[in-house]
Design an enzyme around this catalytic site. Sequence first.
Site, short mmCIF file in Angstrom:
data_model
loop_
_atom_site.label_atom_id
_atom_site.label_comp_id
_atom_site.label_asym_id
_atom_site.label_seq_id
_atom_site.Cartn_x
_atom_site.Cartn_y
_atom_site.Cartn_z
N LYS A 28 -94.20 57.49 25.64
CA LYS A 28 -94.70 57.19 24.30
C LYS A 28 -95.66 56.02 24.43
O LYS A 28 -95.42 55.07 25.20
CB LYS A 28 -93.53 56.83 23.39
N LYS A 78 -92.58 73.23 18.49
CA LYS A 78 -91.22 72.84 18.09
C LYS A 78 -90.85 73.79 16.96
O LYS A 78 -91.51 73.76 15.91
CB LYS A 78 -91.19 71.41 17.54
N SER A 138 -89.05 62.71 27.95
CA SER A 138 -89.89 61.93 27.04
C SER A 138 -89.30 60.53 26.96
O SER A 138 -88.19 60.35 26.46
CB SER A 138 -89.89 62.60 25.66
N GLU A 159 -101.01 63.64 23.78
CA GLU A 159 -100.38 64.31 22.64
C GLU A 159 -100.62 63.53 21.35
O GLU A 159 -100.36 62.34 21.28
CB GLU A 159 -98.88 64.44 22.93
N LYS A 166 -93.27 62.13 30.41
CA LYS A 166 -94.08 61.84 29.22
C LYS A 166 -93.68 60.46 28.74
O LYS A 166 -92.48 60.15 28.70
CB LYS A 166 -93.81 62.89 28.14
N GLY A 187 -89.43 68.48 21.72
CA GLY A 187 -88.02 68.21 21.43
C GLY A 187 -87.88 67.29 20.24
O GLY A 187 -88.81 66.55 19.91
N ASP A 198 -99.20 68.15 18.21
CA ASP A 198 -97.78 68.29 17.85
C ASP A 198 -97.73 68.28 16.31
O ASP A 198 -97.79 69.34 15.67
CB ASP A 198 -97.00 67.12 18.48
N ASP A 230 -97.79 60.42 24.67
CA ASP A 230 -97.64 60.87 23.28
C ASP A 230 -97.82 59.67 22.35
O ASP A 230 -97.05 58.71 22.41
CB ASP A 230 -96.25 61.50 23.08
O1 OSB Z 1 -93.30 63.48 19.15
O2 OSB Z 1 -92.36 64.73 20.55
C1 OSB Z 1 -92.28 63.88 19.66
C2 OSB Z 1 -88.63 62.84 19.19
C3 OSB Z 1 -88.58 62.69 17.83
C4 OSB Z 1 -89.72 62.89 17.09
C5 OSB Z 1 -90.91 63.24 17.72
C6 OSB Z 1 -90.96 63.41 19.09
C7 OSB Z 1 -89.81 63.17 19.84
C8 OSB Z 1 -89.76 63.23 21.30
C9 OSB Z 1 -88.40 63.48 21.93
O3 OSB Z 1 -90.70 63.01 22.01
C10 OSB Z 1 -88.37 64.61 22.85
C11 OSB Z 1 -86.97 65.01 23.23
O4 OSB Z 1 -86.24 65.62 22.41
O5 OSB Z 1 -86.59 64.72 24.36
MG MG Z 2 -94.93 64.51 20.02
#
Ligand code: OSB
Ligand code: MG
Length: 369
Positions: free
Chosen positions: A163, A262, A135, A213, A161, A290, A238, A188
């Site tokens: 952001k 999660k 991510s 996402e 992925k 994650g 999510d 995401d």
């Molecule tokens: O939206 O998936 C998410 C990290 C903190 C809060 C929300 C998210 C995330 C990540 C990190 O996308 C994923 C990872 O732990 O590698």
């Molecule tokens: Mg997410």
Amino acid sequence: MRIERIELRHVKLVLVAPFVTSMGVETDEEHIIVRVDADGVTGWGESVVEGTPFYSYETTETAWHILRDFLIPAVLGKEISSVADAIALGARVRGHMMAKAGLESALWDAFAKAQGVSLSRLLGGTRERIDVGVSIGIQPSPADLVKKVTGYLEEGYRRIKIKIAPGSDLEYVRAVRREYPDILFQVDANSAYELGDVEIFRAMDGYGLLLIEQPLSHDDIYDHSKLQRELKTPICLDESIHSVADARAALELKSCRVINIKPGRVGGFTESRLIHDLCASQHIPVWHGGMLESGIGRAGNVALASLPNFTLPGDISASKRYYRQDIVEPAFEVARDGTMAVPTGPGIGVQVVPERLEKVTVRRQEFCV
Ligand code: OSB
Ligand code: MG
């Protein structure tokens, strides 16, 4: 088993690089490590709260309060025969899923160790290795992002992925796709858009994304069903999913075609498994999200992701991608083929290194019978 002692540690883990999302910039993670001692075994869990209430309303402070004043007193000194017993004892507490998951996951580890089996085995895992992805936070420019993507693909990651946020979306997607037309690629938004932004997502439909996402509000299910109707690309929820009941509502309303699981967001492995099973029964793929976990939380994630319906690569990357030194041994690594080994030892299958845990602890409290 009888719960004899519980210890909470508020830890502060400094990230190797800032993580930029539509929610803001994160430079460190303030999680709570839960240690449970019962019947001669020690279980470890991690509450994936953050210092800020920007992903979830929970924070390190609220989770500490809920654990100290409600969840721990409900189970301390009690004889429990299953994790379900402990969940029932704390069930009067509404919400606060991350606080609950910290304790619940430590109990799963304790029960697995008491039985001498791996957490993966106890949860019903069927894989020895899991497919993992990465991510990537918002980068200063599309060219910077493409460079990052190249590096991760070279390390072996099977899915990228990125952001996105208003103003940092289509251009970034286009740049990655131009360079890598065939990779598994998803975005995401962390709730940064509104239904009125549908044109941006229609444009994304042309880039063969695996999924989009959480485009809309963190507490919405209904508007996502309207957006999904307009798109070919699957929406994945999510933030909106806190329970198997939420998952059922989202699937019935056709708000998404994929779910991110999660454990922290849904109260632990027990509820995660219910969501996994519901989705499996409806041929809805799930993948493991994650929360920038330490090795303790990561070990639990890897075990859960070994269940059969986790058919898409998870946000479970190598320890070194997050932290210079993990608090467990061995650290989690990604092989060249983009897979990660599921620990086979008892419980979470990794060892907590006491000196390293001590070094990152900013507050500690012990609860004894
Ligand atoms: O939206 O998936 C998410 C990290 C903190 C809060 C929300 C998210 C995330 C990540 C990190 O996308 C994923 C990872 O732990 O590698
Ligand atoms: Mg997410």
